[in-house]
Design a protein around this motif. Structure first.
Motif, PDB file in Angstrom:
ATOM      1  N   GLN A 180      17.341 -15.823  39.953  1.00 37.02           N
ATOM      2  CA  GLN A 180      18.225 -16.723  39.210  1.00 37.02           C
ATOM      3  C   GLN A 180      18.765 -17.830  40.106  1.00 37.02           C
ATOM      4  O   GLN A 180      18.910 -18.971  39.677  1.00 37.02           O
ATOM      5  CB  GLN A 180      19.380 -15.923  38.613  1.00 37.02           C
TER       6      GLN A 180
ATOM      7  N   SER B 184      11.182 -16.215  39.065  1.00 40.64           N
ATOM      8  CA  SER B 184      11.386 -14.919  38.424  1.00 40.64           C
ATOM      9  C   SER B 184      11.691 -13.848  39.469  1.00 40.64           C
ATOM     10  O   SER B 184      11.350 -13.978  40.655  1.00 40.64           O
ATOM     11  CB  SER B 184      10.137 -14.513  37.636  1.00 40.64           C
TER      12      SER B 184
ATOM     13  N   GLN C  89      22.201 -20.433  31.136  1.00 36.50           N
ATOM     14  CA  GLN C  89      21.004 -20.842  30.385  1.00 36.50           C
ATOM     15  C   GLN C  89      19.906 -21.313  31.330  1.00 36.50           C
ATOM     16  O   GLN C  89      18.727 -21.002  31.138  1.00 36.50           O
ATOM     17  CB  GLN C  89      21.367 -21.951  29.397  1.00 36.50           C
ATOM     18  N   ALA C  90      20.297 -22.064  32.372  1.00 38.29           N
ATOM     19  CA  ALA C  90      19.302 -22.556  33.331  1.00 38.29           C
ATOM     20  C   ALA C  90      18.697 -21.418  34.131  1.00 38.29           C
ATOM     21  O   ALA C  90      17.473 -21.335  34.292  1.00 38.29           O
ATOM     22  CB  ALA C  90      19.942 -23.574  34.261  1.00 38.29           C
TER      23      ALA C  90
ATOM     24  N   THR D 264      18.565 -18.090  33.515  1.00 40.38           N
ATOM     25  CA  THR D 264      17.765 -17.145  32.763  1.00 40.38           C
ATOM     26  C   THR D 264      16.443 -17.757  32.316  1.00 40.38           C
ATOM     27  O   THR D 264      15.468 -17.037  32.069  1.00 40.38           O
ATOM     28  CB  THR D 264      18.543 -16.621  31.540  1.00 40.38           C
ATOM     29  N   SER D 265      16.373 -19.080  32.242  1.00 42.91           N
ATOM     30  CA  SER D 265      15.110 -19.726  31.870  1.00 42.91           C
ATOM     31  C   SER D 265      14.052 -19.541  32.942  1.00 42.91           C
ATOM     32  O   SER D 265      12.858 -19.564  32.651  1.00 42.91           O
ATOM     33  CB  SER D 265      15.326 -21.214  31.604  1.00 42.91           C
TER      34      SER D 265
ATOM     35  N   ARG E  66      12.077 -16.534  32.035  1.00 38.99           N
ATOM     36  CA  ARG E  66      11.246 -16.732  30.841  1.00 38.99           C
ATOM     37  C   ARG E  66      10.021 -17.584  31.145  1.00 38.99           C
ATOM     38  O   ARG E  66       8.933 -17.320  30.670  1.00 38.99           O
ATOM     39  CB  ARG E  66      12.071 -17.391  29.725  1.00 38.99           C
ATOM     40  N   VAL E  67      10.194 -18.597  31.976  1.00 38.94           N
ATOM     41  CA  VAL E  67       9.079 -19.485  32.307  1.00 38.94           C
ATOM     42  C   VAL E  67       7.986 -18.717  33.025  1.00 38.94           C
ATOM     43  O   VAL E  67       6.784 -18.950  32.829  1.00 38.94           O
ATOM     44  CB  VAL E  67       9.563 -20.658  33.181  1.00 38.94           C
TER      45      VAL E  67
END
Length: 224
Positions: free
Chosen positions: A20, A25, A214-215, A217-218, A221-222
């Motif tokens: 994070q 990841s 939000q940034a 946790t993205s 996901r990416v």
């Protein structure tokens, strides 16, 4: 290239928490540790889950930056190993690094400055080279302000990462309130009211925590 003063590892982070802050990841962090690009300096050899320090997070941010500058991993790994022998556990934070690329050269070379010399590691050791500087000080400032997310959110003001506070978990600046808790509470009904009344947070502090969460946790996901 001189020597650096050894510092004890500070803070405690799991791989997902490192990711994070470093903009990748948690799985990628684990891969980098397994292959020696970074270390889990709060863990003993063979211990799982691996536990990382604040200094390890900064190393991961620099690895990420070098990869974005198109330095290939097979070039990066031996440089890290050689610098680690000379500079200790967190060499990328203490070396003066440059990347060298051109339109004809899609992959970049990694150079190390030693005084006025620019050196590249080759088959026969360090060789002198007769564009862009990687700035460890910039990484340090960004990590303190919230990590890789600061590059996406340069106006972020209310997030603080202090290895001596909450074991290094990102918090609202000047408080002991974790940023992740603020973001999670803000997402539930009446959560903003609870944060303002019970935690004495401002709307700007809450919004910064939500944007940071939000940034960060993205990144997971990416990579999924």
């Amino acid at each position: 290239m001189g020597t650096v003063t050894y510092m004890s590892p500070r803070g405690h982070y799991l791989a997902q928490e490192v990711g994070q802050l470093a903009g990748v990841s948690g799985h990628k962090v684990g891969q980098w540790a397994n292959y020696g690009y970074i270390r889990a300096s709060q863990s003993d050899e063979g211990e799982y889950p691996k536990v990382y320090s604040y200094q390890d997070v900064a190393e991961a941010m620099i690895v990420h930056e070098l990869l974005e500058k198109h330095v290939p991993l097979p070039v990066l790994r031996p440089v890290i190993e050689e610098l680690r022998n000379q500079l200790g556990d967190w060499p990328l934070q203490h070396a003066s690094l440059e990347t060298l690329s051109s339109p004809e050269m899609p992959l970049a070379s990694l150079l190390v400055r030693d005084g006025e010399q620019r050196l590249e590691l080759g088959e026969h050791g360090w060789q002198m080279i007769a564009d862009a500087t990687v700035n460890p000080e910039r990484v340090s400032v960004e990590l303190r302000r919230g990590g890789w997310a600061v590059r996406q959110l340069p106006d972020l003001q209310h997030i603080e990462v202090d290895p001596d506070l909450l074991s290094g978990r990102p918090a609202i600046r000047g408080t002991r309130v974790p940023a992740s808790l603020v973001a999670e509470l803000a997402a539930v009904r009446n959560g903003d009211d609870v944060l303002r009344e019970d935690y004495d947070l401002t709307r700007d502090q809450i919004q910064d925590a939500v944007r940071w969460w939000q940034a960060t946790t993205s990144f997971e996901r990416v990579a999924a």
